[in-house]
Enzyme design. Structure first.
Site: not given
Ligand SMILES: Cc1cc2nc3c(=O)[nH]c(=O)nc-3n(C[C@H](O)[C@H](O)[C@H](O)COP(=O)(O)OP(=O)(O)OC[C@H]3O[C@@H](n4cnc5c(N)ncnc54)[C@H](O)[C@@H]3O)c2cc1C
Length: 409
Positions: A249, A377
């Site tokens: 990726e 982040e």
């Molecule tokens: C358009 C789109 C397509 C996607 N397609 C796929 C897909 O095909 N398959 C798939 O598996 N996933 C997919 N995703 C999911 C994507 O990988 C996750 O949304 C992303 O990794 C963030 O995870 P989360 O939404 O659980 O947020 P979280 O991980 O819960 O994060 C919430 C907030 O906390 C912050 N945060 C988390 N950890 C830390 C840290 N260690 N330090 C500082 N800040 C932190 C984040 O930056 C964010 O602001 C997609 C997302 C989008 C938006």
């Protein structure tokens, strides 16, 4: 940094462009392909035909070995082809996750029979793959996955939920990471499988997006049975397998730069305020100068990546810099453009809105871009640790058995 094509690269570019000029125009969808997530246009049949055409000519996955239908080419040739292809309005997104991430993982970990079954059809666009990693409890932290797989003889039984799975609603297959050993620390009890998305017990529920489209989904698993032969890599070693997927990726360097300051400059020349064109407004010019500086920085960062590829090196974490700047800039530019367009900003029909509603599309898609493939982040953490050499993120749960973590049940 070297900004120009080598003679070999220039020759490859000319060859690719000539092929594209002859083959691409009949598949072009006049800018709508790129807006597909936003407009919900269904270009699947056309996209599959274009993919088959590219595969027949060896342009579908240029870096893949010839025995798997690739061209045995260099990453730089792939970048050049993508850059040229981006000019033809054929930027369909349906195959990107499968060919860029899932199938390379299958190629790295599956047996010969499985590879023979899947690689060709995926390359030719006949079958589409999705990536089932993120869950309600773990997106940034993929290792927090709670979807369980329990062994039953020669099969595994999967129960749980994935979320944000792009393209699951039209995908034939997927790679799924599941927890097989809750007694081990979170990175050590995961296993990866490939899965038929039509298996009994797999339920795909599209998520309605603010853009109007429904490109990603919740995917529920209820007593889904997969054979042990569908396992990719060793039992409980799925984290290592997922790193191969995620590395692919990160390596996916794209061709098109998308919207930039020059497009909003065009708009600002046309939009009239009480004091003349918006372009002569001092406050607006200040913003424009900032975007210009960012765009130039982005351009040179991309050149750095391309220079590394051209020299046969692996690009460094600078692609994280590119993504943070580009996604944030897209959001800022699009919001500013809609302000300029005033009441016309609400028109999102590509046939009526300025620049085929590209800015309206930007307002709706930029927030997602800032999250997908690593949030702002997370990317800042990567830059802090791997570019600036700052101390690592605190990982208190690294050695704790998954079942003892507050989210581990
Ligand atoms: C358009 C789109 C397509 C996607 N397609 C796929 C897909 O095909 N398959 C798939 O598996 N996933 C997919 N995703 C999911 C994507 O990988 C996750 O949304 C992303 O990794 C963030 O995870 P989360 O939404 O659980 O947020 P979280 O991980 O819960 O994060 C919430 C907030 O906390 C912050 N945060 C988390 N950890 C830390 C840290 N260690 N330090 C500082 N800040 C932190 C984040 O930056 C964010 O602001 C997609 C997302 C989008 C938006």
């Amino acid at each position: 940094m070297d900004f120009t094509d080598t003679p070999e690269e220039a020759a490859y570019r000319a060859k690719a462009r000539a092929w594209l000029e002859e083959n691409a125009p009949q598949f072009a969808v006049s800018g709508e392909a790129e807006l597909e997530e936003v407009t919900g246009h269904d270009n699947m049949a056309l996209a599959k035909a274009w993919q088959a055409r590219k595969a027949a000519a060896g342009y579908a996955q240029i870096t893949w070995p010839k025995e798997w239908g690739g061209a045995g080419g260099t990453p730089m040739q792939q970048v050049i082809f993508s850059q040229e292809e981006a000019k033809f309005g054929v930027g369909f997104g349906y195959f990107a996750i499968g060919l860029g991430m899932c199938v390379p993982t299958v190629m790295a970990f599956a047996d010969e029979e499985t590879k023979k079954r899947f690689v060709g059809p995926a390359l030719r666009g006949e079958e589409i793959w999705c990536q089932l990693f993120s869950e309600p409890s773990g997106g940034s932290d993929v290792a927090a996955a709670r979807t369980r797989a329990v062994r039953d003889g020669d099969e595994w039984v999967i129960n749980g939920q994935k979320v944000w799975t792009s393209g699951a609603h039209y995908s034939d297959f997927g790679i799924v990471i599941v927890r097989t050993n809750p007694d081990a620390p979170k990175h050590k009890g995961l296993t990866m499988f490939w899965i038929d998305m039509k298996s009994p017990g797999v339920e795909v529920r599209p998520i309605h997006q603010m853009s109007g489209g429904s490109n990603f989904n919740e995917v529920y698993f209820t007593d889904v049975r997969v054979k042990d032969s569908q396992r990719l890599g060793a039992i409980d070693d799925g984290w290592k397998v997922s790193l191969v997927t995620l590395m692919n990726e990160r390596l996916a360097v794209g061709g098109g730069a998308g919207l930039d300051y020059s497009m909003i400059m065009r708009l600002a020349r046309e939009v009239q305020t009480d004091h003349g064109p918006a372009l002569s407004d001092q406050a607006f010019r200040e913003k424009l100068a900032d975007w210009y500086v960012q765009s130039e920085g982005l351009k040179f960062t991309r050149f750095r990546t391309m220079t590394a590829l051209s020299r046969g090196q692996t690009p460094g974490p600078e692609s994280s810099i590119g993504k943070i700047i580009a996604a944030n800039q897209l959001q800022e530019l699009s919001n500013a453009a809609l302000e300029l367009e005033d009441q016309y900003g609400i028109i999102d029909d590509p046939a009526l809105a300025p620049l085929a509603a590209a800015f309206q599309g930007g307002v709706l898609s930029a927030p997602g871009l800032r999250i997908a493939g690593g949030t702002d982040e997370i990317l800042k953490n990567i830059i802090a640790e791997r570019v600036l050499g700052l101390p690592g993120d605190i990982r208190v749960d690294k050695d704790v058995p998954f079942k003892d973590m507050p989210t581990g049940r």
